[in-house]
Design an enzyme around this catalytic site. Structure first.
Site, PDB file in Angstrom:
ATOM      1  N   ASP A  18       0.816  -1.218   0.000  1.00 16.24           N
ATOM      2  CA  ASP A  18       0.000   0.000   0.000  1.00 16.24           C
ATOM      3  C   ASP A  18       0.850   1.269   0.000  1.00 16.24           C
ATOM      4  O   ASP A  18       1.958   1.273   0.529  1.00 16.24           O
ATOM      5  CB  ASP A  18      -0.911  -0.030   1.241  1.00 16.24           C
ATOM      6  CG  ASP A  18      -1.998   1.022   1.180  1.00 16.24           C
ATOM      7  OD1 ASP A  18      -2.388   1.421   0.063  1.00 16.24           O
ATOM      8  OD2 ASP A  18      -2.458   1.446   2.256  1.00 16.24           O
ATOM      9  N   HIS A  35       2.320   3.106  -8.952  1.00 21.88           N
ATOM     10  CA  HIS A  35       2.097   1.673  -9.179  1.00 21.88           C
ATOM     11  C   HIS A  35       3.279   1.053  -9.926  1.00 21.88           C
ATOM     12  O   HIS A  35       3.705  -0.063  -9.636  1.00 21.88           O
ATOM     13  CB  HIS A  35       0.802   1.450  -9.975  1.00 21.88           C
ATOM     14  CG  HIS A  35      -0.426   1.883  -9.233  1.00 21.88           C
ATOM     15  ND1 HIS A  35      -0.636   1.601  -7.905  1.00 21.88           N
ATOM     16  CD2 HIS A  35      -1.523   2.598  -9.627  1.00 21.88           C
ATOM     17  CE1 HIS A  35      -1.794   2.108  -7.514  1.00 21.88           C
ATOM     18  NE2 HIS A  35      -2.348   2.722  -8.534  1.00 21.88           N
ATOM     19  N   SER A  63      -7.411  -5.687  -4.690  1.00 18.99           N
ATOM     20  CA  SER A  63      -8.473  -6.251  -3.850  1.00 18.99           C
ATOM     21  C   SER A  63      -9.812  -6.265  -4.587  1.00 18.99           C
ATOM     22  O   SER A  63      -9.990  -5.566  -5.596  1.00 18.99           O
ATOM     23  CB  SER A  63      -8.614  -5.438  -2.555  1.00 18.99           C
ATOM     24  OG  SER A  63      -9.307  -4.234  -2.796  1.00 18.99           O
ATOM     25  N   LEU A 129      11.027 -20.556  -3.219  1.00 18.65           N
ATOM     26  CA  LEU A 129       9.991 -19.698  -2.619  1.00 18.65           C
ATOM     27  C   LEU A 129       8.639 -19.892  -3.312  1.00 18.65           C
ATOM     28  O   LEU A 129       8.576 -20.004  -4.542  1.00 18.65           O
ATOM     29  CB  LEU A 129      10.425 -18.229  -2.771  1.00 18.65           C
ATOM     30  CG  LEU A 129       9.416 -17.179  -2.323  1.00 18.65           C
ATOM     31  CD1 LEU A 129       9.616 -16.830  -0.856  1.00 18.65           C
ATOM     32  CD2 LEU A 129       9.507 -15.924  -3.160  1.00 18.65           C
ATOM     33  N   GLU A 205       1.201 -12.109  13.254  1.00 19.29           N
ATOM     34  CA  GLU A 205       1.748 -10.902  13.880  1.00 19.29           C
ATOM     35  C   GLU A 205       1.659  -9.777  12.863  1.00 19.29           C
ATOM     36  O   GLU A 205       1.983  -9.971  11.685  1.00 19.29           O
ATOM     37  CB  GLU A 205       3.214 -11.120  14.269  1.00 19.29           C
ATOM     38  CG  GLU A 205       3.427 -12.170  15.333  1.00 19.29           C
ATOM     39  CD  GLU A 205       2.792 -11.804  16.672  1.00 19.29           C
ATOM     40  OE1 GLU A 205       2.813 -10.612  17.035  1.00 19.29           O
ATOM     41  OE2 GLU A 205       2.285 -12.717  17.337  1.00 19.29           O
TER      42      GLU A 205
HETATM   43  C1  IPE Z   1      -5.202  -2.681   0.177  1.00 19.95           C
HETATM   44  O1  IPE Z   1      -4.951  -1.332  -0.044  1.00 19.95           O
HETATM   45  C2  IPE Z   1      -5.213  -3.441  -1.107  1.00 19.95           C
HETATM   46  C3  IPE Z   1      -3.927  -3.569  -1.781  1.00 19.95           C
HETATM   47  C4  IPE Z   1      -2.786  -3.114  -1.364  1.00 19.95           C
HETATM   48  C5  IPE Z   1      -3.961  -4.289  -3.017  1.00 19.95           C
HETATM   49  P1  IPE Z   1      -6.129  -0.268  -0.206  1.00 19.95           P
HETATM   50  O2  IPE Z   1      -5.487   1.034  -0.466  1.00 19.95           O
HETATM   51  O3  IPE Z   1      -7.113  -0.751  -1.185  1.00 19.95           O
HETATM   52  O4  IPE Z   1      -6.806  -0.322   1.247  1.00 19.95           O
HETATM   53  P2  IPE Z   1      -7.651   0.771   2.020  1.00 19.95           P
HETATM   54  O5  IPE Z   1      -8.725   1.242   1.087  1.00 19.95           O
HETATM   55  O6  IPE Z   1      -6.727   1.866   2.410  1.00 19.95           O
HETATM   56  O7  IPE Z   1      -8.174   0.056   3.220  1.00 19.95           O
HETATM   57  C1  IPE Z   2      -1.649   0.209  -3.281  1.00 21.63           C
HETATM   58  O1  IPE Z   2      -1.413   1.568  -3.295  1.00 21.63           O
HETATM   59  C2  IPE Z   2      -1.931  -0.356  -4.644  1.00 21.63           C
HETATM   60  C3  IPE Z   2      -3.295  -0.862  -4.811  1.00 21.63           C
HETATM   61  C4  IPE Z   2      -4.234  -0.868  -3.892  1.00 21.63           C
HETATM   62  C5  IPE Z   2      -3.637  -1.407  -6.107  1.00 21.63           C
HETATM   63  P1  IPE Z   2      -2.596   2.610  -3.319  1.00 21.63           P
HETATM   64  O2  IPE Z   2      -2.963   2.888  -4.720  1.00 21.63           O
HETATM   65  O3  IPE Z   2      -3.712   2.176  -2.430  1.00 21.63           O
HETATM   66  O4  IPE Z   2      -1.895   3.884  -2.693  1.00 21.63           O
HETATM   67  P2  IPE Z   2      -2.505   4.937  -1.680  1.00 21.63           P
HETATM   68  O5  IPE Z   2      -3.020   4.161  -0.499  1.00 21.63           O
HETATM   69  O6  IPE Z   2      -3.608   5.648  -2.403  1.00 21.63           O
HETATM   70  O7  IPE Z   2      -1.368   5.821  -1.326  1.00 21.63           O
HETATM   71 MG    MG Z   3      -4.107   2.421  -0.468  1.00 22.15          MG
END
Ligand code: IPE
Ligand code: IPE
Ligand code: MG
Length: 240
Positions: A18, A35, A63, A129, A205
């Site tokens: 994230d 990304h 997700s 792995l 954890e």
């Molecule tokens: C979780 O991140 C999903 C992935 C990293 C693929 P999100 O950015 O979607 O989660 P929320 O919305 O902050 O909970």
């Molecule tokens: C995680 O990074 C990647 C995916 C959920 C696909 P985000 O795109 O959620 O990045 P933030 O949370 O907006 O910074």
């Molecule tokens: Mg995010």
């Protein structure tokens, strides 16, 4: 490599990748640049995890809730995944990585689901792995999908409901071979699980780090492993 740490390496590590959007925003770049950079970190962390002797690594890439994002961003993410499947095949084979995928991959656009399945099949005999990529994955969806498969087997007379226990239920998940998650790492400072590995993470954890995923280095992985090694796991029991 630190010997003390080596003795307490978690068998199954999950990472919620994230913070890509925020990383890009901080640099005045479009979210997609985050990304792209995040994908590079995934490659490095897979390699580092292998070096640490982690056996199973689950990476949360997309997700079941991420479809809410703008169509352009979703499209970019799907394209990024498609090119990674094509470009990384050689590296996965060279490094003896067994590739798995978790999620409703049949709902992915085009033939992305098939391509993922092909990669799973092509690497199935690798013994290094195990890399489990969670794509169109939700922990709740996984439990619902497992329950549907159980219903099918009950209807077909292959299973009696009274036989059901946790071990048997586990056999109906996307990848029954995955052991319980020992450690879940969440970069970007958020303190939530966001529907990741709900079943497998029952006693995991949790380690959260403020670093955004595109800045997450093998040194950050080591720090998380160190924190994990210092934790006392009790699984509901008591430590004498
Ligand atoms: C979780 O991140 C999903 C992935 C990293 C693929 P999100 O950015 O979607 O989660 P929320 O919305 O902050 O909970
Ligand atoms: C995680 O990074 C990647 C995916 C959920 C696909 P985000 O795109 O959620 O990045 P933030 O949370 O907006 O910074
Ligand atoms: Mg995010």
């Amino acid at each position: 490599m630190n010997n003390q740490l080596e003795k307490k390496i978690p068998k199954h590590v999950g990472i919620i990748m994230d913070g890509n959007g925020r990383w890009a925003k901080q640099r005045g770049l479009p979210r997609i640049a985050g990304h792209k950079e995040g994908m590079q970190r995934a490659r490095e962390i897979v390699e580092a995890a292998g070096k640490w002797g982690i056996k199973y690594l689950s990476l949360f890439a997309f997700s079941t809730e991420n479809w809410k994002r703008p169509a352009d961003e979703v499209k970019f993410l799907m394209n990024l995944l498609e090119s990674a499947i094509e470009n990384e095949f050689g590296t996965l084979m060279e490094n003896n990585v067994k590739f798995l995928t978790s999620g409703r991959i049949q709902e992915l656009p085009g033939n992305l689901g098939e391509k993922l399945q092909k990669l799973v099949a092509a690497t199935t005999h690798n013994t290094g792995l195990v890399l489990n990529l969670a794509v169109n994955y939700g922990g709740r969806a996984e439990i619902v999908d497992a329950t549907k498969k159980i219903c099918q087997d009950v209807r077909a007379g292959l299973l009696d409901c009274s036989q059901l226990d946790e071990e048997l239920f586990n056999n109906y998940l996307y990848n029954p071979e995955l052991p319980p998650a020992d450690l879940i790492i969440r970069p970007s400072g958020e303190m939530r699980i966001s529907n990741f590995l709900l079943w497998q993470a029952a006693y995991a954890e949790l380690v959260t780090v403020d670093t955004l995923w595109p800045s997450f280095t093998p040194a950050d992985l080591e720090k998380a492993l160190q924190e994990y090694a210092g934790r006392e796991r009790r699984f509901g029991g008591i430590v004498s």
